[in-house]
Design an enzyme around this catalytic site. Structure first.
Site, short mmCIF file in Angstrom:
data_model
loop_
_atom_site.label_atom_id
_atom_site.label_comp_id
_atom_site.label_asym_id
_atom_site.label_seq_id
_atom_site.Cartn_x
_atom_site.Cartn_y
_atom_site.Cartn_z
N ILE A 104 0.85 -1.29 0.09
CA ILE A 104 -0.01 0.09 -0.10
C ILE A 104 0.87 1.32 -0.10
CG2 ILE A 104 -1.79 1.42 1.20
CD1 ILE A 104 -2.59 -1.31 2.52
N CYS A 105 0.53 2.17 -0.69
CA CYS A 105 1.15 3.37 -0.99
C CYS A 105 0.28 4.61 -0.23
CB CYS A 105 1.41 3.97 -2.30
SG CYS A 105 2.17 5.46 -2.42
N LEU A 106 0.42 4.75 1.07
CA LEU A 106 -0.26 5.81 2.00
C LEU A 106 0.72 6.49 2.72
CD1 LEU A 106 -3.14 6.81 2.51
CD2 LEU A 106 -3.25 4.97 4.44
#
Length: 174
Positions: A104-106
């Site tokens: 996940i890219c957060l």
């Protein structure tokens, strides 16, 4: 890059910030209501003896991912709140900010962030839940993708991108 911090600042600017503790408390309840009571997020603890490990299910009610059910595994490390929780998407998804293998890219999940939008000890698990839920709406970001192929697909052909997302939902996110 759209980040959770900029979204929160924008929302605070729109709503206005009060120093009244009652309104701050009401504001916190309304965030919880938007996430959990509204029905878009559900938290489950598979083992009641391991409160550091839980599953978050997100049911987006708008946008590309509407009608899908996406499950995230969240593990809170011993060093929490100095380090962010470990989060993985367990549902296969066609998304610019989530790989098909669950990375996940957060911004708020980054331990070290140059722009200052990453994890900080003042962040909470509520922020993580809110951020993951927002990846399907407000924080969906095609400009800074982790899954470059999905972002390029959206750029090339938005309708075919939507079709592929719907196919993934039918196959993996029901």
């Amino acid at each position: 890059m759209l980040t959770l911090a900029s979204k929160l600042k924008r929302d605070d600017g729109v709503k206005g910030r009060s120093s009244n503790p009652t309104s701050d408390s009401t504001r916190r309840v309304s965030v919880r209501d938007k996430l959990l009571v509204k029905g878009t997020c559900e938290v489950k603890f598979p083992d009641p003896n391991k409160l550091h490990y839980f599953l978050l299910t997100v049911h987006p009610d708008e946008g590309y991912y509407q009608n899908g059910t996406f499950q995230f595994e969240i593990e809170v490390p011993d060093a929490y709140n100095m380090v962010p929780p470990k989060v993985k998407c367990l549902t296969r998804i066609w998304h610019p900010n989530i790989t098909e293998t669950g990375e996940i890219c957060l911004s708020l999940l980054r331990e070290h962030s140059i722009d200052g939008t990453g994890w900080a000890p003042t962040r909470t698990l509520k922020d993580v839940v809110w951020g993951l839920n927002s990846l399907f709406t407000d924080l969906l970001n095609f400009d800074d993708p982790l899954n470059i192929e999905a972002a390029e697909h959206h750029l090339r052909d938005k309708e075919d991108f939507r079709t592929k997302v719907e196919d993934y939902i039918k196959r993996y996110a029901r």
